[in-house]
Design a protein around this motif. Structure first.
Motif, PDB file in Angstrom:
ATOM      1  N   ASN A  59      31.460  -1.970   9.808  1.00 51.12           N
ATOM      2  CA  ASN A  59      31.787  -0.492  10.078  1.00 51.12           C
ATOM      3  C   ASN A  59      31.609   0.171   9.266  1.00 51.12           C
ATOM      4  O   ASN A  59      31.307  -0.448   7.991  1.00 51.12           O
ATOM      5  CB  ASN A  59      33.416  -0.523  10.430  1.00 51.12           C
ATOM      6  N   ALA A  60      31.395   1.309   9.292  1.00 50.10           N
ATOM      7  CA  ALA A  60      30.771   2.130   8.184  1.00 50.10           C
ATOM      8  C   ALA A  60      31.499   2.321   7.035  1.00 50.10           C
ATOM      9  O   ALA A  60      30.819   2.241   5.985  1.00 50.10           O
ATOM     10  CB  ALA A  60      30.499   3.701   8.806  1.00 50.10           C
ATOM     11  N   LEU A  61      32.886   2.277   7.210  1.00 51.19           N
ATOM     12  CA  LEU A  61      33.729   2.469   6.060  1.00 51.19           C
ATOM     13  C   LEU A  61      33.462   1.016   5.006  1.00 51.19           C
ATOM     14  O   LEU A  61      33.379   1.156   3.577  1.00 51.19           O
ATOM     15  CB  LEU A  61      35.199   2.416   6.595  1.00 51.19           C
ATOM     16  N   SER A  62      33.430  -0.137   5.790  1.00 46.70           N
ATOM     17  CA  SER A  62      33.346  -1.269   4.965  1.00 46.70           C
ATOM     18  C   SER A  62      31.842  -1.550   4.216  1.00 46.70           C
ATOM     19  O   SER A  62      31.876  -1.903   3.193  1.00 46.70           O
ATOM     20  CB  SER A  62      33.801  -2.571   5.900  1.00 46.70           C
ATOM     21  N   LEU A  63      30.945  -0.946   5.045  1.00 45.23           N
ATOM     22  CA  LEU A  63      29.546  -1.041   4.546  1.00 45.23           C
ATOM     23  C   LEU A  63      29.532  -0.129   3.402  1.00 45.23           C
ATOM     24  O   LEU A  63      28.763  -0.356   2.358  1.00 45.23           O
ATOM     25  CB  LEU A  63      28.400  -0.879   5.388  1.00 45.23           C
ATOM     26  N   TRP A  95      32.129   4.019  19.604  1.00 45.53           N
ATOM     27  CA  TRP A  95      32.288   4.922  18.461  1.00 45.53           C
ATOM     28  C   TRP A  95      30.961   4.934  17.618  1.00 45.53           C
ATOM     29  O   TRP A  95      30.327   4.067  17.676  1.00 45.53           O
ATOM     30  CB  TRP A  95      33.384   4.452  17.692  1.00 45.53           C
ATOM     31  N   VAL A  96      30.799   5.865  16.878  1.00 45.62           N
ATOM     32  CA  VAL A  96      29.747   6.010  15.732  1.00 45.62           C
ATOM     33  C   VAL A  96      30.501   6.643  14.651  1.00 45.62           C
ATOM     34  O   VAL A  96      31.345   7.598  14.781  1.00 45.62           O
ATOM     35  CB  VAL A  96      28.514   7.074  16.372  1.00 45.62           C
ATOM     36  N   CYS A  97      29.999   6.095  13.521  1.00 47.74           N
ATOM     37  CA  CYS A  97      30.733   6.289  12.243  1.00 47.74           C
ATOM     38  C   CYS A  97      29.920   6.962  11.076  1.00 47.74           C
ATOM     39  O   CYS A  97      28.959   6.084  10.952  1.00 47.74           O
ATOM     40  CB  CYS A  97      31.642   5.298  11.826  1.00 47.74           C
ATOM     41  N   TYR A  98      29.931   8.068  10.543  1.00 46.65           N
ATOM     42  CA  TYR A  98      29.159   8.266   9.426  1.00 46.65           C
ATOM     43  C   TYR A  98      30.252   8.399   8.151  1.00 46.65           C
ATOM     44  O   TYR A  98      31.179   8.802   7.999  1.00 46.65           O
ATOM     45  CB  TYR A  98      28.814   9.664   9.746  1.00 46.65           C
ATOM     46  N   CYS A  99      29.903   7.908   7.069  1.00 46.21           N
ATOM     47  CA  CYS A  99      30.403   7.400   6.143  1.00 46.21           C
ATOM     48  C   CYS A  99      29.653   7.578   4.575  1.00 46.21           C
ATOM     49  O   CYS A  99      28.813   7.086   4.534  1.00 46.21           O
ATOM     50  CB  CYS A  99      31.354   6.036   6.241  1.00 46.21           C
ATOM     51  N   ALA A 100      30.573   7.975   3.532  1.00 47.76           N
ATOM     52  CA  ALA A 100      29.818   8.000   2.361  1.00 47.76           C
ATOM     53  C   ALA A 100      31.038   7.635   1.218  1.00 47.76           C
ATOM     54  O   ALA A 100      32.296   8.087   1.350  1.00 47.76           O
ATOM     55  CB  ALA A 100      29.339   9.357   1.875  1.00 47.76           C
ATOM     56  N   PRO A 101      30.907   6.868   0.274  1.00 49.47           N
ATOM     57  CA  PRO A 101      31.619   6.429  -0.830  1.00 49.47           C
ATOM     58  C   PRO A 101      31.782   7.676  -1.944  1.00 49.47           C
ATOM     59  O   PRO A 101      31.082   8.340  -2.079  1.00 49.47           O
ATOM     60  CB  PRO A 101      31.087   5.479  -1.523  1.00 49.47           C
ATOM     61  N   VAL A 102      33.354   8.124  -2.166  1.00 47.44           N
ATOM     62  CA  VAL A 102      33.463   8.810  -3.285  1.00 47.44           C
ATOM     63  C   VAL A 102      33.533   8.508  -4.680  1.00 47.44           C
ATOM     64  O   VAL A 102      34.286   7.367  -4.624  1.00 47.44           O
ATOM     65  CB  VAL A 102      34.852   9.623  -2.919  1.00 47.44           C
ATOM     66  N   VAL A 114      34.063   3.513  -7.553  1.00 51.75           N
ATOM     67  CA  VAL A 114      34.234   4.141  -6.174  1.00 51.75           C
ATOM     68  C   VAL A 114      35.888   4.231  -5.896  1.00 51.75           C
ATOM     69  O   VAL A 114      36.385   3.203  -6.238  1.00 51.75           O
ATOM     70  CB  VAL A 114      33.625   3.030  -5.111  1.00 51.75           C
ATOM     71  N   LEU A 115      36.188   5.284  -5.630  1.00 50.47           N
ATOM     72  CA  LEU A 115      37.627   5.645  -5.424  1.00 50.47           C
ATOM     73  C   LEU A 115      38.151   5.462  -3.999  1.00 50.47           C
ATOM     74  O   LEU A 115      39.315   5.371  -3.672  1.00 50.47           O
ATOM     75  CB  LEU A 115      38.115   7.005  -5.872  1.00 50.47           C
ATOM     76  N   GLY A 116      37.044   5.457  -3.105  1.00 52.52           N
ATOM     77  CA  GLY A 116      37.318   5.577  -1.422  1.00 52.52           C
ATOM     78  C   GLY A 116      36.278   5.868  -0.897  1.00 52.52           C
ATOM     79  O   GLY A 116      35.116   6.292  -1.492  1.00 52.52           O
ATOM     80  N   VAL A 117      36.424   6.294   0.392  1.00 55.28           N
ATOM     81  CA  VAL A 117      35.156   6.724   1.227  1.00 55.28           C
ATOM     82  C   VAL A 117      35.730   7.873   2.294  1.00 55.28           C
ATOM     83  O   VAL A 117      37.030   8.153   2.471  1.00 55.28           O
ATOM     84  CB  VAL A 117      34.683   5.665   2.158  1.00 55.28           C
ATOM     85  N   LEU A 118      34.648   8.791   2.450  1.00 54.08           N
ATOM     86  CA  LEU A 118      35.146   9.982   3.447  1.00 54.08           C
ATOM     87  C   LEU A 118      34.319   9.601   4.661  1.00 54.08           C
ATOM     88  O   LEU A 118      33.193   8.973   4.627  1.00 54.08           O
ATOM     89  CB  LEU A 118      34.600  11.208   3.028  1.00 54.08           C
ATOM     90  N   ASP A 119      34.817   9.633   5.921  1.00 55.39           N
ATOM     91  CA  ASP A 119      34.202   9.099   7.087  1.00 55.39           C
ATOM     92  C   ASP A 119      34.369  10.283   7.980  1.00 55.39           C
ATOM     93  O   ASP A 119      35.544  10.690   8.322  1.00 55.39           O
ATOM     94  CB  ASP A 119      35.104   7.984   7.566  1.00 55.39           C
ATOM     95  N   LEU A 120      33.489  10.556   8.935  1.00 58.13           N
ATOM     96  CA  LEU A 120      33.410  11.219  10.159  1.00 58.13           C
ATOM     97  C   LEU A 120      33.164  10.320  11.340  1.00 58.13           C
ATOM     98  O   LEU A 120      32.068   9.625  11.429  1.00 58.13           O
ATOM     99  CB  LEU A 120      32.465  12.440  10.111  1.00 58.13           C
ATOM    100  N   SER A 121      33.959  10.184  12.371  1.00 54.50           N
ATOM    101  CA  SER A 121      33.851   9.422  13.353  1.00 54.50           C
ATOM    102  C   SER A 121      34.000  10.016  14.696  1.00 54.50           C
ATOM    103  O   SER A 121      34.683  10.927  14.838  1.00 54.50           O
ATOM    104  CB  SER A 121      34.837   8.333  13.454  1.00 54.50           C
ATOM    105  N   THR A 122      33.183   9.640  15.683  1.00 54.86           N
ATOM    106  CA  THR A 122      33.442  10.137  17.125  1.00 54.86           C
ATOM    107  C   THR A 122      32.670   9.323  17.972  1.00 54.86           C
ATOM    108  O   THR A 122      32.427   8.096  17.808  1.00 54.86           O
ATOM    109  CB  THR A 122      32.615  11.565  17.132  1.00 54.86           C
ATOM    110  N   THR A 123      32.970   9.491  19.384  1.00 54.56           N
ATOM    111  CA  THR A 123      32.240   8.730  20.423  1.00 54.56           C
ATOM    112  C   THR A 123      30.779   8.564  20.283  1.00 54.56           C
ATOM    113  O   THR A 123      30.153   9.615  19.890  1.00 54.56           O
ATOM    114  CB  THR A 123      32.722   9.076  21.807  1.00 54.56           C
TER     115      THR A 123
END
Length: 407
Positions: free
Chosen positions: A140-144, A167-174, A181-190
């Motif tokens: 998934n985008a978060l794990s990648l 679903w489709v997910c867009y994600c970037a590490p922070v 890397v402290l975590g990720v921010l994700d935007l997900s939708t159908t």
């Protein structure tokens, strides 16, 4: 005993799953960019994931750490994300997305979005407490993003788990100021709502969060809320003259970083009392001005860091640190308040501290708590059970128990 499939077998499984979904996706167009070919990073992630994740599972597992409320409030991402909460909610609600923030392990700590999309997301536990690392939920985008340290998107059947193929997910590490890397921010939708600007939006938001992280390192907050046994707010050692109702609002916002809808906050403050909307909004406005604008509009949440003794107690209890919790527990939460939300949190705190004391094998915990709970016979009995027969402190516990039973 069956043998674990090798890389060739795993790729064959991936090719089979993808071939089932590509014809369906082609009706509305293939993956953004026009290509239905498998990407190398997706193939490799599937190969790693198939040994630990069942593609037929229906939702993400829950983290072993239990509720994540205190993990969120103590996260380095809490303050900068809270400062952007209004913007994040607007983007999610207007575009039909769910926004999520994870920690460095891939556990979701915070989400926002419209009610319809949030309900859909919650069906697969795309919600606080859900684990989305590769070991738990496959590709998934978060794990990648966590694995590569780079922005990532995963579209429909590129997800290992079939329940995510819609679903489709867009994600970037922070990244923190130190590069970690402290975590990720994700935007997900159908998948049918996929948008070419979603990834650039994520990148921009992450850049803003990282800039705020750098600023906070240089200028730490000095606002301190004391609400256990006493009631005061100080900034850089100077007391802020807040009215009791404003202290109640600030305490509720500090204890619930996810914030409140106007209706829920009004109920937490007034219950069934007939209080006008203008009175309620005036209290919010006065507090917002006193805090320099640090309360978001529409959905009320703190947008600037506020340290709070009650939140510190809860964090210590979550970490199993009864010593620190008892040291910080100065008494009941806002003892003069009759607001329903404060009364509920007061009870929760008292029960949590008391249960930690009764679960402790150290007699000093029961003795210390017993000072503030003179009528709690069970706590005094617990202290006596833990104290040795020659321990002079037995007299203290015995005297308290006698007084409690007599009364």
């Amino acid at each position: 005993m069956s043998q674990r499939p090798d890389l060739r077998q795993r790729r064959a499984v991936l090719e089979h799953e993808w071939s089932r979904w590509v014809p369906r996706l082609s009706v509305a167009g293939t993956r953004p960019g026009g290509s239905a070919a498998l990407r190398h990073e997706v193939t490799e992630s599937w190969a790693r994931s198939l040994s630990s994740v069942d593609p037929g599972r229906d939702s993400a597992p829950v983290t072993d750490g239990g509720p994540v409320h205190q993990r969120w409030t103590s996260s380095p991402l809490y303050r900068p994300v809270s400062g952007l909460a209004g913007e994040l909610r607007s983007i999610a609600e207007d575009a039909g997305f769910v926004t999520a923030v994870t920690d460095e392990s891939g556990t979701i700590l915070w989400t926002c979005g419209g009610p319809t999309m949030r309900r859909r997301a919650e069906r697969v536990n795309f919600a606080p407490g859900g684990r989305w690392d590769e070991q738990a939920m496959g590709t998934n985008a978060l794990s990648l993003a966590l694995r590569t340290g780079r922005p990532s998107s995963v579209f429909s059947a590129e997800h290992l788990v079939s329940a995510l193929h819609g679903w489709v997910c867009y994600c970037a590490p922070v990244h923190g100021p130190d590069g970690r890397v402290l975590g990720v921010l994700d935007l997900s939708t159908t998948w049918d709502r996929s948008h070419p600007l979603a990834m650039s939006t994520v990148r921009t938001l992450v850049s803003t969060i990282e800039a705020r992280l750098t600023t906070e390192v240089a200028r730490p907050s000095r606002l301190r809320l004391t609400c256990l046994g006493s009631e005061q707010v100080a900034r850089e050692g100077r007391l802020l003259p807040l009215r009791p109702r404003q202290l109640e609002i600030l305490t509720l916002l500090a204890l619930e970083p996810g914030g409140f809808s106007p209706e829920r906050l009004r109920a937490a403050l007034y219950g069934d009392r007939p209080v006008t909307s203008s009175t309620f909004k005036a209290e919010i406005s006065h507090l917002r001005r006193a805090l320099g604008g640090a309360i978001s509009p529409r959905h009320y949440a703190l947008t600037a860091p506020v340290s709070c003794d009650a939140a510190d107690v809860l964090r210590a209890l979550e970490q199993g640190d009864t010593d620190t919790a008892l040291r910080l527990y100065g008494g009941p939460l806002l003892p003069r308040s009759e607001a329903p939300g404060i009364e509920e949190w007061r009870s929760r705190l008292e029960v949590a501290v008391r249960e930690a004391v009764l679960a402790s094998a150290r007699p000093e915990h029961a003795l210390r708590y017993g000072e503030r709970a003179p009528y709690d016979a069970e706590v005094h009995e617990h202290a006596l059970r833990l104290l040795g027969p020659k321990d002079t402190r037995r007299a203290i516990a015995a005297g308290r128990l006698t007084a409690a039973l007599r009364d």
